[in-house]
Design a protein around this motif. Structure first.
Motif: not given
Length: 281
Positions: A194-196, A212-217, A232-241
């Motif tokens: 799940x790229x960013x 997009x087709x190249x977002x994240x990496x 992610x495990x034990x983390x209350x904050x989130x990231x966009x995937x």
């Protein structure tokens, strides 16, 4: 009578010769085992299987302190209770050099904190309060010293007892290190699957996230995906995937990612199949 005495004398002489050679053989065997013990100790899983008497040396903190490079003495340092000879790196570890702070002691925490001013023997090697990524960083430092310098033995104290056996503290460190490594591996697998998202902020619209087709990496792929909150495990904050189209229905129903125990949640006020979402913190 004299014949019997001569016979006994010959037997005694033979016993002495055998004893001498046995002693020499015993010494040679010990020397050979010591010579190769460093190689054995650098092999994962074998350290505890080698008898202490055949392992490299044990050092007390006072003994380690003597190996400071002064008056022709070698330069030793300890990391996570393991002692290394860094004499050939004298331009880094010699008197007045940048890493001389580490010489003759175990200052494991400073490898992470960068604190080279004050040394407190009570806390300098107390690593259990470090972050998971820091524990991995220390393990990488130890791998570096094993590869580039000479392993000399163990420091008696926090990580090893007086017989050279790992302490309960050492076992706890290894448990935390393993958890940190597993967690990092899971994060890397999640980021690969799940790229960013692309992210930007403006005062008028708030935070915009889009796929997009190249977002994240930055690497091109055959799909763009749809934004989801990744916890992610034990983390209350989130990231966009960015989640692939074919996984959306199952993930939105269960909230679970396909890897580990991470959670994926849709953004509020955003269409399920939208490729961009807006939100305000």
């Amino acid at each position: 009578m004299f014949g019997l005495l001569r016979h006994l004398f010959k037997l005694q002489f033979l016993f002495v010769v055998v004893a001498v050679f046995a002693g020499i053989y015993h010494v040679e065997i010990r020397q050979v085992l010591r010579q190769y013990s460093d190689l054995y100790l650098n092999t994962a899983g074998l350290e505890e299987a080698i008898p202490v008497k055949f392992q490299a040396g044990l050092f007390t903190p006072a003994e380690l302190l003597q190996f400071d490079g002064e008056d022709g003495r070698p330069i030793y340092l300890a990391l996570l209770g393991s002692v290394f000879d860094v004499s050939r790196g004298i331009k880094h570890y010699g008197t007045g050099c940048s890493y001389n702070f580490f010489v003759g002691r175990d200052a494991s925490v400073s490898f992470i904190s960068g604190e080279f001013e004050n040394y407190d023997p009570e806390t300098a090697d107390d690593v259990l309060t470090l972050k998971p990524d820091d524990l991995i960083g220390l393990a990488n430092w130890r791998d570096f010293y094993e590869k580039d310098y000479v392993y000399k033995g163990k420091l008696i104290g926090r990580f090893y007892d007086e017989q050279g056996n790992p302490t309960a503290y050492h076992h706890k460190y290894l448990e935390l290190l393993l958890l940190a490594q597993e967690s990092k591996k899971q994060v890397e697998e999640l980021r690969s699957r799940y790229p960013g998202c692309n992210i930007e902020w403006s005062e008028s619209t708030g935070t915009r996230v889009w796929c997009t087709n190249s977002s994240g990496d930055g690497k091109e792929r055959s799909w763009a995906g749809h934004p989801r909150k990744l916890y992610s495990r034990g983390n209350k904050s989130f990231q966009c995937a960015c989640v692939p189209e074919q996984e959306l229905d199952e993930i939105d129903a269960s909230g679970k990612a396909a890897i580990g125990d991470a959670m994926l949640k849709p953004y509020d006020n955003c269409a399920p199949r939208a490729q961009e979402c807006f939100y305000r913190v």
